[in-house]
Structures are given as structure tokens and as C-alpha cells.
Scaffold this motif. Structure first.
Motif, PDB file in Angstrom:
ATOM      1  N   THR A   8      -1.385   1.891  -0.021  1.00  0.00           N
ATOM      2  CA  THR A   8      -1.477   0.760  -0.806  1.00  0.00           C
ATOM      3  C   THR A   8      -1.356  -0.637   0.028  1.00  0.00           C
ATOM      4  O   THR A   8      -0.541  -0.651   0.941  1.00  0.00           O
ATOM      5  N   LEU A   9      -2.097  -1.630  -0.207  1.00  0.00           N
ATOM      6  CA  LEU A   9      -2.167  -2.935   0.668  1.00  0.00           C
ATOM      7  C   LEU A   9      -1.897  -3.966  -0.179  1.00  0.00           C
ATOM      8  O   LEU A   9      -2.265  -3.988  -1.676  1.00  0.00           O
ATOM      9  N   VAL A  28       1.268  -2.800   4.050  1.00  0.00           N
ATOM     10  CA  VAL A  28       0.615  -1.788   3.849  1.00  0.00           C
ATOM     11  C   VAL A  28       1.521  -0.555   3.865  1.00  0.00           C
ATOM     12  O   VAL A  28       2.442  -0.217   4.715  1.00  0.00           O
ATOM     13  N   ILE A  29       1.386   0.360   2.526  1.00  0.00           N
ATOM     14  CA  ILE A  29       2.529   1.285   2.503  1.00  0.00           C
ATOM     15  C   ILE A  29       1.834   2.771   2.021  1.00  0.00           C
ATOM     16  O   ILE A  29       0.668   2.758   1.264  1.00  0.00           O
ATOM     17  N   ARG A  30       2.383   3.788   2.771  1.00  0.00           N
ATOM     18  CA  ARG A  30       1.552   4.837   2.334  1.00  0.00           C
ATOM     19  C   ARG A  30       2.837   5.854   1.846  1.00  0.00           C
ATOM     20  O   ARG A  30       4.012   6.128   2.498  1.00  0.00           O
ATOM     21  N   GLY A  31       2.726   6.266   0.446  1.00  0.00           N
ATOM     22  CA  GLY A  31       3.672   6.982  -0.239  1.00  0.00           C
ATOM     23  C   GLY A  31       4.887   5.927  -0.322  1.00  0.00           C
ATOM     24  O   GLY A  31       4.863   4.917  -0.924  1.00  0.00           O
ATOM     25  N   ASN A  32       6.094   6.313   0.352  1.00  0.00           N
ATOM     26  CA  ASN A  32       7.343   5.854   0.238  1.00  0.00           C
ATOM     27  C   ASN A  32       7.735   5.023   1.447  1.00  0.00           C
ATOM     28  O   ASN A  32       8.788   4.710   1.765  1.00  0.00           O
ATOM     29  N   ARG A  40      -3.490  -9.576   6.989  1.00  0.00           N
ATOM     30  CA  ARG A  40      -4.424  -8.567   6.163  1.00  0.00           C
ATOM     31  C   ARG A  40      -5.033  -7.592   7.215  1.00  0.00           C
ATOM     32  O   ARG A  40      -5.009  -6.673   6.861  1.00  0.00           O
ATOM     33  N   ARG A  41      -5.747  -8.444   8.305  1.00  0.00           N
ATOM     34  CA  ARG A  41      -6.454  -7.551   9.345  1.00  0.00           C
ATOM     35  C   ARG A  41      -5.594  -6.579  10.267  1.00  0.00           C
ATOM     36  O   ARG A  41      -5.878  -5.499  10.259  1.00  0.00           O
ATOM     37  N   GLU A  42      -4.408  -6.995  10.405  1.00  0.00           N
ATOM     38  CA  GLU A  42      -3.523  -6.239  11.201  1.00  0.00           C
ATOM     39  C   GLU A  42      -3.334  -4.884  10.145  1.00  0.00           C
ATOM     40  O   GLU A  42      -3.012  -3.790  10.784  1.00  0.00           O
ATOM     41  N   CYS A  43      -2.981  -5.235   9.082  1.00  0.00           N
ATOM     42  CA  CYS A  43      -2.466  -4.008   7.977  1.00  0.00           C
ATOM     43  C   CYS A  43      -3.664  -3.075   8.026  1.00  0.00           C
ATOM     44  O   CYS A  43      -3.346  -1.808   8.054  1.00  0.00           O
ATOM     45  N   LEU A  44      -4.845  -3.614   7.898  1.00  0.00           N
ATOM     46  CA  LEU A  44      -6.073  -2.788   7.402  1.00  0.00           C
ATOM     47  C   LEU A  44      -6.179  -1.902   8.774  1.00  0.00           C
ATOM     48  O   LEU A  44      -6.696  -0.627   8.649  1.00  0.00           O
ATOM     49  N   ASP A  45      -6.147  -2.574  10.129  1.00  0.00           N
ATOM     50  CA  ASP A  45      -6.355  -1.774  11.563  1.00  0.00           C
ATOM     51  C   ASP A  45      -5.465  -0.741  11.583  1.00  0.00           C
ATOM     52  O   ASP A  45      -5.393   0.277  12.282  1.00  0.00           O
ATOM     53  N   SER A  46      -4.151  -0.689  10.910  1.00  0.00           N
ATOM     54  CA  SER A  46      -3.296   0.306  11.106  1.00  0.00           C
ATOM     55  C   SER A  46      -3.283   1.547  10.361  1.00  0.00           C
ATOM     56  O   SER A  46      -2.364   2.524  10.572  1.00  0.00           O
ATOM     57  N   VAL A  53      -5.465  -1.807  -3.607  1.00  0.00           N
ATOM     58  CA  VAL A  53      -5.146  -3.233  -3.145  1.00  0.00           C
ATOM     59  C   VAL A  53      -4.456  -3.802  -4.245  1.00  0.00           C
ATOM     60  O   VAL A  53      -4.951  -3.843  -5.470  1.00  0.00           O
ATOM     61  N   VAL A  54      -2.964  -4.316  -4.041  1.00  0.00           N
ATOM     62  CA  VAL A  54      -2.425  -5.063  -5.038  1.00  0.00           C
ATOM     63  C   VAL A  54      -2.628  -6.712  -4.682  1.00  0.00           C
ATOM     64  O   VAL A  54      -1.891  -7.055  -3.493  1.00  0.00           O
ATOM     65  N   ASP A  55      -3.042  -7.240  -5.708  1.00  0.00           N
ATOM     66  CA  ASP A  55      -3.139  -8.848  -5.247  1.00  0.00           C
ATOM     67  C   ASP A  55      -1.787  -9.257  -5.796  1.00  0.00           C
ATOM     68  O   ASP A  55      -1.450  -9.297  -6.981  1.00  0.00           O
ATOM     69  N   LEU A  56      -0.875 -10.037  -4.867  1.00  0.00           N
ATOM     70  CA  LEU A  56       0.316 -10.707  -5.192  1.00  0.00           C
ATOM     71  C   LEU A  56       0.073 -11.821  -6.143  1.00  0.00           C
ATOM     72  O   LEU A  56       1.004 -12.519  -6.442  1.00  0.00           O
TER      73      LEU A  56
END
Length: 241
Positions: A8-9, A28-32, A40-46, A53-56
Motif C-alpha cells: 500500500t502506498l 509504502v507498506i507491505r503487510g505490517n 512518492r517517487r522514492e517509495c514507488l522505486d523501492s 493507493v491511499v490518498d491522505l
């Protein structure tokens, strides 16, 4: 992909990391597990994929709080009691009135319990005692918990129900408050509150407070759920009793 391991981003607001990184734009979170925080770019690249995608929407995302010393069972229990906190009552007379009114809708054989009084913020500037709570009821047990959680006032019927009289000694770590003649005034402190918890209620001995009362399993589950939802609404995601 293992169940529960969706990626989830979070973006569209501020992310408070509570580390030296400070405020960032996305996480960006995977599972827990937090995979990355930053732009945003750094998170997508990782990550190799994003499942959601959750819009805050301009809000701030922050870690859940941990409360290392709390009493969730007691918290859930008092939600079914009469609120006698300073925000609601300002005198012992008002306490008597709100408790008496609440008792009209509770079966007579059940304990009528109140919570939250703070004697230093009452106009009377004293603790309620058995005489005060006898004005609430003389034919049913009545209990009023102090805001500290370390003590309670009980009416005469309640004291008799518990078998507390002048002959009962103070338990180790607790006090049965007495008048000049040695008779219980109705106030119980710390380990003396173990007397309120019933045969199967938790006994904490000299480490008050103790209002972990005897409840059936279904009621206990309900109580814990009530407390859990209140913690979550406040952003508290982990507690220790």
C-alpha cells in the motif's frame, strides 16, 4: 503473493515518521512492515508493485501510539457505569441525584456503580461515604469509584453484601476507612477493593487499583471490544494492562 502481504502506498498528505527523517510526502507498506518513506517517487522505486493507493487528502499519517500502562478491561466496564466525573457533577448532592436516576433503569438486584468522582473538585471538598450513597439506595448495593481508580465508596447495603463490618481487618496493602467508633465509613482503598471483585474476580492484593470485576465470558468479550474501539479511535494501537 501471501495473504495479508499487499503493498500500500500512502500519499497526498504529510507522513510524520517520528524519526530524524521528520516529515515526508509518502510511505509504502507491505503487510505490517514499512518498506520506505520519502517522496512518492522514492517509495514507488523501492517496491516492485503497488496493490493499493491511499490518498491522505491533505491529512497527516503518523505511527500508532503505545500505552504501556492502562486498564482496558476496567475501561470497558466503566462505560456501563454512571459518569460522576467533574465535567458532569460538582457536588455530592448531584452525584446522589444522577446515580439515583440511573438506578431507576437497572434491575434492583444488580450493583449500581458510578465512576470518576474527584473529591478535591467537589463543592463539598470531601469523599462521599456510606451515608451519602444510602441516599441513592438502601435496598441495593451501590459503589462509586474514585477518579484515581485506587478506591471506592460503598453504601450500607453494599458493605453488608460484602460482609464488611467493624470486625473485618484491613487487608495488607489496603484500607477500610473507619469512623471514630471503628465502623466502616464506606470508603475502601487499594487492596481493600479486592473485596469488590467477587469470588472469581482478579485479586491484585497490594497493587491497586482493582476493579477487574467478576464477569461472564460473553460480557468480558463485549467489555474488551468497547475498550479496544476507544483506544483505536484515539490512535492507540497497542496497550499493556
Amino acid at each position: 503473493m501471501e495473504r495479508g502481504q499487499a503493498t500500500t502506498l500512502f500519499m497526498g498528505g504529510q507522513v510524520l515518521t517520528m524519526t530524524e527523517v521528520g516529515l515526508v510526502d509518502a510511505a509504502v507498506i507491505r503487510g505490517n512492515r514499512i518498506i520506505n518513506v520519502g517522496t512518492r517517487r522514492e517509495c514507488l522505486d523501492s517496491v516492485d508493485r503497488v496493490d493499493q493507493v491511499v490518498d491522505l487528502e491533505g491529512h497527516c499519517l503518523m505511527p500508532g501510539f503505545i500505552d504501556p500502562h492502562t486498564h482496558p478491561i476496567m475501561m470497558g466496564q466503566v462505560r456501563g457505569w454512571v459518569d460522576c466525573s467533574p465535567e458532569r457533577v460538582s457536588s455530592i448532592a448531584e452525584i446522589v441525584e444522577v446515580m439515583r436516576t440511573a438506578g431507576e433503569n437497572l434491575p434492583g438486584e444488580l450493583w449500581l456503580r458510578g465512576f470518576g468522582y474527584e473529591h478535591r473538585r467537589l463543592l463539598d471538598n470531601r469523599h462521599p461515604d456510606r451515608g451519602d450513597l444510602d441516599k441513592v439506595a438502601i435496598d441495593r448495593p451501590v459503589m462509586l469509584m474514585n477518579a484515581s481508580g485506587h478506591g471506592a465508596a460503598v453504601n450500607s447495603f453494599g458493605l453488608a453484601n460484602l460482609g464488611i463490618d467493624a470486625t473485618v481487618p484491613d487487608p495488607e496493602g489496603g484500607e477500610i476507612v473507619r469512623d471514630a467508633a471503628g465502623n466502616p465509613t464506606g470508603l475502601l482503598w487499594d487492596a481493600a477493593c479486592d473485596m469488590l471483585t467477587g469470588v472469581h474476580g482478579i485479586k491484585v492484593t497490594n497493587h491497586g487499583p482493582n476493579f477487574h470485576l467478576d464477569e461472564n465470558p460473553e460480557r468480558m468479550s463485549e467489555i474488551f471490544s468497547v475498550a479496544q474501539e476507544e483506544f483505536l479511535r484515539a490512535g492507540i494501537t497497542c496497550v499493556a494492562d
